[in-house]
Write a protein that holds these residues in place. Sequence first.
Motif, PDB file in Angstrom:
ATOM      1  N   ILE A  18     -16.399 -18.017  99.324  1.00  0.00           N
ATOM      2  CA  ILE A  18     -15.803 -18.101 100.711  1.00  0.00           C
ATOM      3  C   ILE A  18     -15.089 -17.135 100.913  1.00  0.00           C
ATOM      4  CG2 ILE A  18     -13.993 -19.501 102.010  1.00  0.00           C
ATOM      5  CD1 ILE A  18     -14.818 -22.029 100.515  1.00  0.00           C
ATOM      6  N   ILE A  19     -14.298 -16.482 100.131  1.00  0.00           N
ATOM      7  CA  ILE A  19     -13.443 -15.133 100.289  1.00  0.00           C
ATOM      8  C   ILE A  19     -14.411 -14.146 100.723  1.00  0.00           C
ATOM      9  CG2 ILE A  19     -11.742 -13.698  99.478  1.00  0.00           C
ATOM     10  CD1 ILE A  19     -10.643 -15.825  97.820  1.00  0.00           C
ATOM     11  N   ALA A  22     -16.439 -14.167 104.263  1.00  0.00           N
ATOM     12  CA  ALA A  22     -15.440 -14.471 105.149  1.00  0.00           C
ATOM     13  C   ALA A  22     -15.049 -12.690 105.418  1.00  0.00           C
ATOM     14  CB  ALA A  22     -14.044 -15.204 104.857  1.00  0.00           C
ATOM     15  N   LYS A  71      -9.347  -5.846 103.704  1.00  0.00           N
ATOM     16  CA  LYS A  71     -10.121  -6.340 104.982  1.00  0.00           C
ATOM     17  C   LYS A  71      -9.132  -5.834 106.033  1.00  0.00           C
ATOM     18  CE  LYS A  71     -11.935 -10.273 107.573  1.00  0.00           C
ATOM     19  NZ  LYS A  71     -11.352  -9.771 108.918  1.00  0.00           N
ATOM     20  N   ASP A  77      -5.729 -12.635 108.455  1.00  0.00           N
ATOM     21  CA  ASP A  77      -6.936 -13.329 108.412  1.00  0.00           C
ATOM     22  C   ASP A  77      -6.971 -14.299 107.239  1.00  0.00           C
ATOM     23  OD1 ASP A  77      -7.524 -12.203 110.734  1.00  0.00           O
ATOM     24  OD2 ASP A  77      -9.232 -10.824 109.949  1.00  0.00           O
ATOM     25  N   PHE A  78      -6.467 -13.915 105.968  1.00  0.00           N
ATOM     26  CA  PHE A  78      -6.461 -14.761 104.735  1.00  0.00           C
ATOM     27  C   PHE A  78      -5.669 -16.084 104.954  1.00  0.00           C
ATOM     28  CE2 PHE A  78      -5.672 -15.687 100.433  1.00  0.00           C
ATOM     29  CZ  PHE A  78      -6.943 -15.700  99.741  1.00  0.00           C
ATOM     30  N   THR A  80      -5.133 -17.387 107.801  1.00  0.00           N
ATOM     31  CA  THR A  80      -6.036 -18.348 108.380  1.00  0.00           C
ATOM     32  C   THR A  80      -7.129 -19.042 107.646  1.00  0.00           C
ATOM     33  OG1 THR A  80      -5.787 -17.053 110.348  1.00  0.00           O
ATOM     34  CG2 THR A  80      -7.747 -18.560 110.518  1.00  0.00           C
ATOM     35  N   LEU A  81      -7.861 -18.203 106.759  1.00  0.00           N
ATOM     36  CA  LEU A  81      -8.968 -18.830 105.949  1.00  0.00           C
ATOM     37  C   LEU A  81      -8.207 -19.768 104.785  1.00  0.00           C
ATOM     38  CD1 LEU A  81     -11.595 -18.289 105.115  1.00  0.00           C
ATOM     39  CD2 LEU A  81     -11.054 -16.574 103.213  1.00  0.00           C
ATOM     40  N   THR A  94     -11.064 -24.704 105.976  1.00  0.00           N
ATOM     41  CA  THR A  94     -10.032 -23.825 105.145  1.00  0.00           C
ATOM     42  C   THR A  94     -10.063 -24.344 103.767  1.00  0.00           C
ATOM     43  OG1 THR A  94      -8.330 -25.262 105.827  1.00  0.00           O
ATOM     44  CG2 THR A  94      -8.589 -23.391 107.169  1.00  0.00           C
ATOM     45  N   ILE A  95      -9.774 -23.285 102.819  1.00  0.00           N
ATOM     46  CA  ILE A  95      -9.771 -23.443 101.397  1.00  0.00           C
ATOM     47  C   ILE A  95      -8.772 -24.579 100.972  1.00  0.00           C
ATOM     48  CG2 ILE A  95      -9.092 -22.120  99.449  1.00  0.00           C
ATOM     49  CD1 ILE A  95     -10.228 -19.526 100.546  1.00  0.00           C
TER      50      ILE A  95
END
Length: 131
Positions: A18-19, A22, A71, A77-78, A80-81, A94-95
């Motif tokens: 996923i990381i 993204a 990134k 952004d992380f 948010t992820l 989301t994770i």
Amino acid sequence: MIKPDAVSAGHTGAIIKIIEEAGFGIHAMRKLQLSRKRAGDFYAVHSERPFYQDLCQYMSSGPIVAMVLTKDNAVEDFRTLIGATDPAQAAPGTIRQLFAKSIEANAIHGSDSPENAEIESNFFFSGMDRY
Ligand code: ADP
Ligand code: MG
């Protein structure tokens, strides 16, 4: 950092996928187990919170996977992820919504500012490891 609950449940590969999908690059990566003392140092900012002792116990209960990610706008952004701290409040996809077990065992950590990203990268990696 992929936290002990997600590592022990076998979610390391799925979370890394996923990381990467993204758009994050993995600059450095390392699997290790924190001592209770080192877990306490990592979360020292929370030492006055009621959940601190439990958090240190949990964070030292099994291996974690530490990563330095790259990134544009990586920190924001992380965050948010990974989603909200409490998985019950985390946005779909989301994770934490996908993998967290509880507000404490919430699968993953992300730095909350560029300054803390630098401090936390240095916590896990020496200059030699990172380049
Ligand atoms: P985040 O990881 O989203 O930045 P915090 O910095 O507020 O969240 O908290 C650090 C970690 O402490 C959380 O990821 C979680 O593992 C744990 N934690 C936070 N709040 C609680 C709580 N109310 N009860 C138990 N554990 C908590
Ligand atoms: Mg935090």
